[in-house]
Write a protein that holds these residues in place. Structure first.
Motif, short mmCIF file in Angstrom:
data_model
loop_
_atom_site.label_atom_id
_atom_site.label_comp_id
_atom_site.label_asym_id
_atom_site.label_seq_id
_atom_site.Cartn_x
_atom_site.Cartn_y
_atom_site.Cartn_z
N ASN A 105 9.09 43.27 8.44
CA ASN A 105 8.69 44.47 9.17
C ASN A 105 7.30 44.31 9.80
O ASN A 105 7.14 44.43 11.00
CB ASN A 105 8.71 45.67 8.23
CG ASN A 105 8.36 46.97 8.93
OD1 ASN A 105 8.49 47.08 10.14
ND2 ASN A 105 7.89 47.95 8.18
N ARG A 106 6.33 44.00 8.96
CA ARG A 106 4.94 43.86 9.43
C ARG A 106 4.40 42.48 9.08
O ARG A 106 4.58 41.99 7.96
CB ARG A 106 4.05 44.91 8.78
CG ARG A 106 4.34 46.34 9.18
CD ARG A 106 3.45 47.30 8.40
NE ARG A 106 3.66 48.67 8.80
CZ ARG A 106 3.10 49.71 8.19
NH1 ARG A 106 2.30 49.52 7.16
NH2 ARG A 106 3.34 50.94 8.61
N TYR A 107 3.71 41.88 10.02
CA TYR A 107 3.03 40.62 9.78
C TYR A 107 1.97 40.42 10.87
O TYR A 107 1.98 41.10 11.91
CB TYR A 107 4.01 39.44 9.76
CG TYR A 107 4.90 39.33 10.98
CD1 TYR A 107 4.49 38.64 12.12
CD2 TYR A 107 6.16 39.93 11.00
CE1 TYR A 107 5.31 38.55 13.24
CE2 TYR A 107 6.98 39.85 12.10
CZ TYR A 107 6.54 39.15 13.23
OH TYR A 107 7.35 39.08 14.33
N PHE A 183 -5.48 37.63 17.31
CA PHE A 183 -4.74 38.16 16.17
C PHE A 183 -3.78 39.24 16.65
O PHE A 183 -4.20 40.20 17.30
CB PHE A 183 -5.70 38.74 15.12
CG PHE A 183 -6.63 37.71 14.55
CD1 PHE A 183 -6.30 37.02 13.38
CD2 PHE A 183 -7.82 37.41 15.19
CE1 PHE A 183 -7.16 36.06 12.86
CE2 PHE A 183 -8.69 36.44 14.67
CZ PHE A 183 -8.35 35.77 13.50
N LEU A 184 -2.51 39.07 16.34
CA LEU A 184 -1.47 40.01 16.76
C LEU A 184 -0.91 40.71 15.51
O LEU A 184 -0.36 40.06 14.63
CB LEU A 184 -0.34 39.27 17.48
CG LEU A 184 -0.76 38.38 18.66
CD1 LEU A 184 0.45 37.64 19.21
CD2 LEU A 184 -1.43 39.21 19.75
N PHE A 185 -1.06 42.02 15.46
CA PHE A 185 -0.58 42.83 14.33
C PHE A 185 0.77 43.41 14.75
O PHE A 185 0.84 44.30 15.58
CB PHE A 185 -1.60 43.92 14.00
CG PHE A 185 -2.91 43.37 13.49
CD1 PHE A 185 -3.21 43.39 12.14
CD2 PHE A 185 -3.83 42.81 14.37
CE1 PHE A 185 -4.41 42.88 11.66
CE2 PHE A 185 -5.04 42.29 13.90
CZ PHE A 185 -5.33 42.32 12.55
N VAL A 186 1.82 42.86 14.16
CA VAL A 186 3.19 43.12 14.62
C VAL A 186 3.90 44.07 13.67
O VAL A 186 3.73 43.99 12.44
CB VAL A 186 3.98 41.79 14.73
CG1 VAL A 186 5.40 42.05 15.22
CG2 VAL A 186 3.26 40.82 15.66
N GLU A 187 4.69 44.96 14.24
CA GLU A 187 5.59 45.81 13.46
C GLU A 187 6.90 45.94 14.22
O GLU A 187 6.92 46.38 15.38
CB GLU A 187 4.99 47.18 13.22
CG GLU A 187 5.88 48.07 12.35
CD GLU A 187 5.23 49.41 12.06
OE1 GLU A 187 5.18 49.79 10.87
OE2 GLU A 187 4.77 50.07 13.02
N ILE A 191 3.85 44.39 19.18
CA ILE A 191 2.43 44.16 18.88
C ILE A 191 1.72 45.51 18.85
O ILE A 191 1.51 46.13 19.89
CB ILE A 191 1.79 43.22 19.92
CG1 ILE A 191 2.50 41.86 19.92
CG2 ILE A 191 0.29 43.04 19.61
CD1 ILE A 191 2.06 40.94 21.04
N LYS A 192 1.39 45.97 17.66
CA LYS A 192 0.72 47.27 17.51
C LYS A 192 -0.76 47.20 17.86
O LYS A 192 -1.35 48.19 18.27
CB LYS A 192 0.90 47.78 16.08
CG LYS A 192 2.34 47.88 15.61
CD LYS A 192 3.10 48.93 16.39
CE LYS A 192 2.71 50.34 15.99
NZ LYS A 192 3.54 51.37 16.65
N LEU A 193 -1.35 46.02 17.65
CA LEU A 193 -2.76 45.82 17.97
C LEU A 193 -3.00 44.33 18.23
O LEU A 193 -2.53 43.50 17.46
CB LEU A 193 -3.66 46.29 16.82
CG LEU A 193 -5.17 45.97 16.97
CD1 LEU A 193 -5.79 46.79 18.10
CD2 LEU A 193 -5.91 46.22 15.65
N ALA A 212 -4.18 49.22 13.24
CA ALA A 212 -2.88 48.87 13.82
C ALA A 212 -1.77 49.77 13.29
O ALA A 212 -0.88 50.18 14.06
CB ALA A 212 -2.56 47.41 13.50
N TYR A 213 -1.79 50.08 12.00
CA TYR A 213 -0.66 50.74 11.37
C TYR A 213 -0.99 52.12 10.84
O TYR A 213 -0.21 52.68 10.07
CB TYR A 213 -0.12 49.88 10.21
CG TYR A 213 0.19 48.46 10.59
CD1 TYR A 213 1.14 48.17 11.57
CD2 TYR A 213 -0.45 47.39 9.96
CE1 TYR A 213 1.45 46.86 11.92
CE2 TYR A 213 -0.14 46.08 10.29
CZ TYR A 213 0.79 45.82 11.28
OH TYR A 213 1.09 44.52 11.61
#
Length: 217
Positions: A105-107, A183-187, A191-193, A212-213
């Motif tokens: 889900n998130r990484y 840095f890619l904050f993924v959900e 890419i959330k941020l 990001a979340y």
């Protein structure tokens, strides 16, 4: 008269050589990789340290970019990346391992290069975070370094982690990353941020995660 002519010719030759030298130097300087490191950028903003980093510290995405990114070009690249869908099914690592992202889900994905100054400064904090936090993992990936160079870099710096191998075309064209470290904050593949710049401590990673979340926290 002849002496004056000789002196004038000499001055003209020296000027011509100097100008030619500057043009050649400029040409060499401009022959850089199309994905630039943030090496020449200086960040005068202090990132929040780990002791101060508690649940009361919160930033919007724009505040992160304004306060901690080091130029308008870098901020704009972060804005361009944020909200994009990342079509990445798995990551192949230097060790031969593969991470399947389809059920995650998130990484966080870091795109870096071994000759990037701020990438190197960030690595100890990324390794520390990744060794202690398992809920939202960080996958560090290089896009232009060969295995021998990576191994030598790891040995030199006493870094112990598994390096992901990203395709250059995927990084530059599919994602549109222009600077490292990124840095890619993924959900859920979005890419959330996106944050481009140095990580100065583990606390700042947690601050970025909250930004990001935070809608879901």
């Amino acid at each position: 008269m002849k002496l004056k002519t000789i002196i004038c010719i000499g001055i003209l030759l020296v000027t011509t050589i100097s100008i030619t030298g500057c043009i050649q130097h400029k040409g060499k300087t401009e022959q850089k990789t199309e994905i630039n490191h943030t090496d020449e950028q200086v960040n005068n903003n202090e990132t929040p340290n780990e002791e101060e980093n508690n649940e009361t510290i919160s930033y919007t995405k724009e505040e992160i970019w304004t306060n901690f990114c080091t130029s308008d070009k870098i901020r704009n690249n972060c804005r361009e990346l944020t909200g994009k869908e990342i079509n990445l099914e798995n990551i192949n690592f230097l060790s031969g391992n593969t991470i399947d992202l389809s059920n995650k889900n998130r990484y966080i994905i870091e795109i870096m290069a071994v000759d990037c100054y701020h990438c190197n400064k960030s690595m100890p904090h990324i390794i520390e975070y990744d060794n202690s936090e398992k809920d939202i993992p960080i996958y560090t990936c290089t896009f232009a370094d060969d295995p021998i160079t990576i191994k030598e870099w790891m040995d030199k710096n006493d870094f112990v982690f598994d390096m992901g191998m990203a395709e250059y075309d995927f990084v530059k064209y599919d994602l549109g990353i222009k600077y490292t470290p990124c840095f890619l904050f993924v959900e859920n593949k979005i890419i959330k941020l996106a944050y481009i710049g140095e990580i100065k401590d583990v606390g700042f990673i947690k601050t970025l995660i909250r930004t990001a979340y935070k809608e879901q926290l």
